[in-house]
Scaffold this motif. Structure first.
Motif, PDB file in Angstrom:
ATOM      1  N   GLU A 189       9.888  -8.731  12.825  1.00 13.54           N
ATOM      2  CA  GLU A 189       8.739  -9.457  13.373  1.00 13.54           C
ATOM      3  C   GLU A 189       7.621  -8.498  13.772  1.00 13.54           C
ATOM      4  O   GLU A 189       6.446  -8.719  13.442  1.00 13.54           O
ATOM      5  N   ALA A 190       7.953  -7.437  14.477  1.00 14.56           N
ATOM      6  CA  ALA A 190       6.930  -6.543  15.019  1.00 14.56           C
ATOM      7  C   ALA A 190       6.155  -5.823  13.917  1.00 14.56           C
ATOM      8  O   ALA A 190       4.933  -5.626  14.036  1.00 14.56           O
ATOM      9  N   GLY A 191       6.829  -5.411  12.845  1.00  8.15           N
ATOM     10  CA  GLY A 191       6.163  -4.659  11.789  1.00  8.15           C
ATOM     11  C   GLY A 191       5.074  -5.448  11.094  1.00  8.15           C
ATOM     12  O   GLY A 191       3.908  -5.032  11.076  1.00  8.15           O
ATOM     13  N   PRO A 192       5.404  -6.595  10.493  1.00  9.12           N
ATOM     14  CA  PRO A 192       4.357  -7.393   9.847  1.00  9.12           C
ATOM     15  C   PRO A 192       3.262  -7.831  10.821  1.00  9.12           C
ATOM     16  O   PRO A 192       2.085  -7.865  10.457  1.00  9.12           O
ATOM     17  N   THR A 193       3.635  -8.128  12.066  1.00 10.59           N
ATOM     18  CA  THR A 193       2.640  -8.542  13.061  1.00 10.59           C
ATOM     19  C   THR A 193       1.608  -7.446  13.294  1.00 10.59           C
ATOM     20  O   THR A 193       0.396  -7.693  13.270  1.00 10.59           O
ATOM     21  N   ALA A 194       2.067  -6.226  13.516  1.00  9.52           N
ATOM     22  CA  ALA A 194       1.148  -5.115  13.802  1.00  9.52           C
ATOM     23  C   ALA A 194       0.226  -4.835  12.622  1.00  9.52           C
ATOM     24  O   ALA A 194      -0.988  -4.654  12.800  1.00  9.52           O
ATOM     25  N   LEU A 195       0.762  -4.813  11.408  1.00  8.61           N
ATOM     26  CA  LEU A 195      -0.066  -4.502  10.240  1.00  8.61           C
ATOM     27  C   LEU A 195      -1.052  -5.624   9.926  1.00  8.61           C
ATOM     28  O   LEU A 195      -2.208  -5.363   9.577  1.00  8.61           O
ATOM     29  N   ARG A 196      -0.617  -6.858  10.076  1.00  2.29           N
ATOM     30  CA  ARG A 196      -1.535  -7.984   9.828  1.00  2.29           C
ATOM     31  C   ARG A 196      -2.634  -8.042  10.881  1.00  2.29           C
ATOM     32  O   ARG A 196      -3.799  -8.293  10.556  1.00  2.29           O
ATOM     33  N   ASP A 197      -2.278  -7.817  12.127  1.00  4.53           N
ATOM     34  CA  ASP A 197      -3.285  -7.831  13.189  1.00  4.53           C
ATOM     35  C   ASP A 197      -4.332  -6.742  12.967  1.00  4.53           C
ATOM     36  O   ASP A 197      -5.475  -6.870  13.414  1.00  4.53           O
ATOM     37  N   ALA A 198      -3.941  -5.652  12.293  1.00  3.97           N
ATOM     38  CA  ALA A 198      -4.881  -4.563  12.013  1.00  3.97           C
ATOM     39  C   ALA A 198      -5.736  -4.839  10.773  1.00  3.97           C
ATOM     40  O   ALA A 198      -6.616  -4.036  10.445  1.00  3.97           O
TER      41      ALA A 198
END
Length: 449
Positions: A189-198
């Protein structure tokens, strides 16, 4: 105790056999006592952050850790499935006294482990780990009534951690297509969230954990899955994490692997350009490819090499104040932003460099040329005599003269097994293989048990 529990990265073993609920509970109680006596909890009610990866055994081990901490009077914040560096970050950000991560990193699913962090999210030193181990199962006075610990969930852990990661980069990632292999692990969850938010366009693969599939044919130890996905989706770059997301490897748009040495080289140049590379120095291990050392030396960047293991890299970084270090395996430490290796952070920093320069990862990685490297493990030998045998030393010397400045040799006794590792780098794969085989034969002949 008959055998030392703490290894180079916490306590690890087969869950419910080596690492039992009873041991997890006892370790947590002992850790609370040792840290309390060292003044960590002085003047306030102690708080611990507890997280885990996606292994099914993490559920009962988490319950045991929570029971141990709360019974010792420690309040517990449960952050759920979160990468190891996320637990370290929240231990610091939430001003907790202790962090506990349940993970066996890149190991197969049946294993699990317990890793402790002190205040500030830093790993415990050897002396504290030894003290925790020595205090297991000792009699103690148990708190009662209002003095026992409270347990509550911290539901915004992923969002807080992802926001922290995104705050470390200075460029939006719009227009970059990324495949992210989450190894069905803690970063799902955290990985895709961080990259998409960026701003990146993210294709998340192996991001459907079921408790049993962590690291199973995917992640940083099985890059073929990522290579195929990058080519299939026409992505600009792909990143592969391991089960607890403390390491990261990459592939370029054609599917070629970009290893930890190349990632370190990319980030070293990036940090120096920003004035953030302390003393223009990078910390690596003796296993780093000679091509990495030659490339950075040619750029005026010093490489300090340590023994193999991220803890040794981290110790050198702490002692000397260096801001970048890591291993060929993709365990990269950026000390300005994290107290431990962080795979998502590493991916973001590489993407930031791509966005800032307009270059592909293949172009950025071309700063170094990897020399062919061959590693031969020689089992069944007396590894203690590796550096004492004169005949072996002479054979190594002869091979080093043969290589000259075009390669190098490293004979390294394994830290955990009765074997010697023979590593050779040379100008060609054939030469490296030939010399490694020759030296391996000498090791067998001279050091056989």
């Amino acid at each position: 105790m008959a055998q030392k529990l703490f290894g180079t990265d916490g306590v690890r073993g087969l869950a419910n056999v080596d690492l039992t609920a009873e041991l997890a509970l006892d370790l947590s109680v002992s850790a609370a006592h040792v840290l309390a006596e060292r003044g960590t909890f002085a003047g306030h009610r102690p708080v611990a952050v507890v997280g885990r990866d996606t292994r099914i055994s993490g559920q009962f081990l988490e319950a045991a850790v929570v029971a141990g901490l709360a019974s010792a009077g420690v309040d517990v914040l449960l952050v759920g499935e979160l990468p190891t560096p996320g637990v370290a970050y929240l231990t610091s950000a939430l001003d907790a006294d202790l962090g506990v991560m349940l993970s066996a990193s890149h190991n197969a699913m049946p294993d699990n482990g317990i890793k402790f962090f002190a205040r500030g999210g830093i790993k415990l030193d050897d002396a504290i780990e030894d003290a925790i181990e020595a205090r297991l199962e000792e009699p103690w006075e148990r708190p009662i009534g209002a003095a026992v610990g409270r347990v509550r969930r911290h539901p915004t852990a992923v969002e807080e951690y992802a926001a922290h990661l995104d705050s470390t980069i200075g460029n939006r990632l719009d227009g970059i297509k990324v495949v992210l292999d989450c190894a069905h692990g803690a970063a799902s969850e955290a990985g895709p969230t961080a990259l998409r938010d960026a701003g990146a366009e993210v294709i998340a693969i192996c991001a459907e954990p079921d408790g049993l599939n962590i690291n199973d044919g995917c992640g940083s130890t099985h890059l073929e899955v990522l290579q195929a996905a990058v080519r299939e989706h026409g992505a600009d770059v792909g990143f592969a994490l391991d089960g607890d997301a403390d390491r990261c490897l990459a592939v370029d748009a054609s599917g070629e692997i970009v290893d930890g040495d190349q990632i370190l080289a990319i980030l070293a140049l990036s940090l120096r350009e920003q004035g953030k590379l302390h003393q223009d120095t990078v910390v690596a291990t003796v296993m780093s490819n000679l091509g990495f050392v030659q490339a950075l030396t040619g750029e005026g960047i010093k490489v300090v090499q340590t023994a193999v293991g991220d803890r040794y890299v981290l110790e050198e970084m702490k002692d000397s104040g260096h801001t970048l270090g890591g291993e060929q395996s993709g365990h990269v430490i950026l000390s300005e932003y994290s107290t431990t290796g962080d795979g998502i952070l590493t991916a973001l920093q590489v993407l930031d460099r791509m966005a800032r320069t307009g270059s592909s990862i293949a172009e950025l990685a071309s700063v170094m040329v990897r020399l062919p490297q061959v590693l031969v493990n020689v089992p069944g030998v007396d590894k203690a005599r590796t550096h004492a045998d004169e005949v072996l030393a002479a054979a190594v010397g002869e091979a080093e003269r043969e290589l000259g400045d075009t390669g190098r040799i490293l004979l390294r006794p394994s830290g955990t097994e009765p074997l010697v590792r023979v590593m050779v780098e040379a100008g060609t794969a054939e030469q490296a293989q030939q010399i490694a085989g020759r030296l391996a034969d000498v090791v067998r002949e001279r050091l056989s048990l």
